[in-house]
Motif scaffolding. Structure first.
Motif, PDB file in Angstrom:
ATOM      1  N   ILE A  49      -8.359   3.119   3.126  1.00 48.55           N
ATOM      2  CA  ILE A  49      -7.768   4.580   3.154  1.00 48.55           C
ATOM      3  C   ILE A  49      -8.475   5.544   4.008  1.00 48.55           C
ATOM      4  N   ILE A  92       0.590  15.456   5.729  1.00 51.24           N
ATOM      5  CA  ILE A  92      -0.001  14.525   4.684  1.00 51.24           C
ATOM      6  C   ILE A  92      -1.503  14.705   4.585  1.00 51.24           C
ATOM      7  N   ASP A  93      -2.105  14.006   3.570  1.00 52.04           N
ATOM      8  CA  ASP A  93      -3.640  14.089   3.234  1.00 52.04           C
ATOM      9  C   ASP A  93      -4.382  12.921   3.667  1.00 52.04           C
ATOM     10  N   PHE A  94      -3.466  11.727   3.299  1.00 51.34           N
ATOM     11  CA  PHE A  94      -4.115  10.276   3.359  1.00 51.34           C
ATOM     12  C   PHE A  94      -3.260   9.396   4.026  1.00 51.34           C
ATOM     13  N   PHE A  95      -3.763   8.354   4.637  1.00 51.74           N
ATOM     14  CA  PHE A  95      -2.907   7.321   5.201  1.00 51.74           C
ATOM     15  C   PHE A  95      -3.909   6.167   4.834  1.00 51.74           C
ATOM     16  N   TYR A  96      -3.020   5.009   4.974  1.00 52.75           N
ATOM     17  CA  TYR A  96      -3.731   3.603   4.751  1.00 52.75           C
ATOM     18  C   TYR A  96      -3.555   2.765   6.198  1.00 52.75           C
ATOM     19  N   SER A 108       0.905  -1.359  -0.121  1.00 50.16           N
ATOM     20  CA  SER A 108      -0.010  -0.100   0.135  1.00 50.16           C
ATOM     21  C   SER A 108       0.819   1.035   0.031  1.00 50.16           C
ATOM     22  N   VAL A 164       1.654   4.085   5.697  1.00 53.30           N
ATOM     23  CA  VAL A 164       1.031   2.951   5.909  1.00 53.30           C
ATOM     24  C   VAL A 164       0.965   2.561   7.372  1.00 53.30           C
ATOM     25  N   TYR A 180       0.198   5.311  -0.659  1.00 52.92           N
ATOM     26  CA  TYR A 180      -0.206   6.455   0.091  1.00 52.92           C
ATOM     27  C   TYR A 180       1.165   7.134   1.314  1.00 52.92           C
ATOM     28  N   HIS A 186      -8.730   9.485   5.315  1.00 53.96           N
ATOM     29  CA  HIS A 186      -8.228  11.093   5.153  1.00 53.96           C
ATOM     30  C   HIS A 186      -7.668  11.427   6.376  1.00 53.96           C
TER      31      HIS A 186
END
Length: 319
Positions: free
Chosen positions: A134, A192-196, A107, A113, A110, A136
Motif C-alpha cells: 500500500i 485518490i488517497d491510496f493506491f496498491y 487488491s 491497483v 484500494y 499513500h
C-alpha cells in the motif's frame, strides 16, 4: 460483492493481424465476471468483423462501431458504455496473461491497483513496481524520484474504480495523440488517497518497429502537449505537496525525442540544415553536441528546474 463485474475497454483500429490473440487472452482469464467493450474506431481492415465474430461467440463481449476519431475518444466512449464497478484498459495488439484480472482484483479495496508489464517483439524486458504494498498519495514523489519508470505512463496494467472516473469527470484528452494515457493517470491520482502496487507483469506489450514511428510533433503540437502535461502535473503536485521532478524530466525528454522525430522527417530546407547541424544523423547512430546538451539540461535537476520556470512563464503568457 465477492466477484464484481470488471469492464475491459479495448480500442480497436486496423489491427486485424493482432486482434484475435488479444481477444483470446481475455477469454482465457481465470476471473470470469467481466465484460469486454470493443470500440471499433472506424477500422478499414477486417478488425470490425473480427469484433462482431467474438460478440456472437461470447455474450460478455460487446462492440461499438464508430467513425475514426482517435484512441482517446474511443476509450472515452468505452467508459460511457461500461457497467462494471472497476475498469481495465487493454490495447488491441497487447495480451493479458490468464491471471491478469484475478491478480489485479485481489487488491480492489484500494481505488487504484498498479501492476507491471512485459515487452515482447523487437524488445523484451520486465517493467513494474519494485515492491508489493500500500502507498499513500504523498508517498508518490519519493516513489517516482527513486524509480520514474514507464509502467506509470500507461492505463493498461491498472485497475481503476469507475465511480472515481465518473464522479470526477476524468476523460482522455482528445487533442493529444501521445502520452494521453499518462495525463489520465495523473488526473486520476489527484483524486485518490491510496493506491496498491503489485510486482507482477501480467500485460504483454507488443513492441514493433513501426508502433511509435507515428509520434512526430511539430512545434504547435509539442507546445500543446507540454501545456496539458504541465496542467496535469501541477494538479497532482498540489495534492502531493511536492514537485515530481524525476518523472517530469522523463516526460520532458520524451517530448524532445518526438519533436526530434518530426524534424528528422521534415524536408523543408531550413529544417534540413537544422537537423544536419544539431540532431542525430538520419541513421540515428551518432548524436552530436546539441543532442547531448538537451539531454544534460533535461536530466540534470538544477537545469531542469530552471527550464520548467521558463516553460511555465511561456505557457502562462500564451493562454
Amino acid at each position: 460483492m465477492n466477484n464484481p463485474l470488471i469492464s475491459i475497454i479495448v480500442p480497436v483500429y486496423n489491427v486485424e493481424k493482432y486482434i484475435r490473440p488479444c481477444l483470446d487472452s481475455i477469454l482465457s482469464q481465470t476471473y470470469t465476471n467481466w465484460e469486454a467493450i470493443l470500440v471499433d474506431d472506424g477500422s478499414t481492415d477486417g478488425s470490425g468483423a473480427v469484433c462482431d465474430e467474438y460478440v456472437k461467440r461470447d455474450n460478455r463481449f460487446m462492440v461499438v462501431h464508430k467513425e475514426n476519431e482517435g484512441v482517446s475518444k474511443a476509450r472515452n466512449l468505452g467508459i460511457k458504455q461500461a457497467r462494471g464497478e472497476y475498469i481495465l484498459f487493454l490495447d488491441s495488439d497487447d495480451l493479458m496473461k490468464e491471471r491478469c484480472v484475478e491478480n489485479l482484483t485481489i487488491s480492489r479495496a484500494y481505488p487504484l491497483v498498479v501492476g507491471g508489464y512485459e515487452k515482447f517483439g523487437i524488445q523484451t524486458g520486465f517493467y513494474g513496481p519494485d515492491f508489493i504494498g500500500i502507498a499513500h498519495i504523498e508517498d508518490l514523489p519519493s516513489i517516482w524520484n527513486e524509480s520514474p519508470d514507464s509502467y506509470w505512463w500507461f492505463v493498461w496494467g491498472k485497475l481503476f474504480r469507475r465511480d472515481v472516473i465518473i464522479d470526477n469527470n476524468i476523460e482522455f484528452k482528445t487533442e493529444m495523440f501521445y502520452l494521453e494515457d499518462f495525463c489520465f493517470v495523473l488526473e486520476y491520482l489527484s483524486h485518490i488517497d491510496f493506491f496498491y502496487l503489485l510486482n507482477n507483469h501480467d500485460i504483454l506489450h507488443l513492441i514493433e518497429e513501426t508502433k511509435y514511428s507515428r509520434y512526430r510533433m511539430d512545434y504547435a503540437q509539442l507546445k500543446r502537449h507540454m501545456q496539458i502535461h504541465e496542467e496535469c502535473f501541477s494538479l497532482l503536485e498540489r495534492r502531493c505537496n511536492a514537485i515530481l521532478i524525476k518523472m517530469r524530466q522523463r516526460i520532458a525528454y520524451r517530448h524532445y525525442v518526438n519533436f526530434e522525430n518530426y524534424l528528422l522527417k521534415s524536408n523543408k530546407p531550413i529544417t534540413v540544415k537544422f537537423k544536419n547541424a544539431f540532431l542525430f544523423r538520419s541513421d540515428r547512430t551518432k548524436p552530436n553536441l546539441f543532442n547531448y546538451i538537451v539531454r544534460y539540461i533535461v536530466l540534470n535537476d538544477f537545469w531542469f528546474r530552471l527550464y520548467r520556470i521558463i516553460l511555465k512563464s511561456h505557457i502562462d503568457n500564451h493562454r
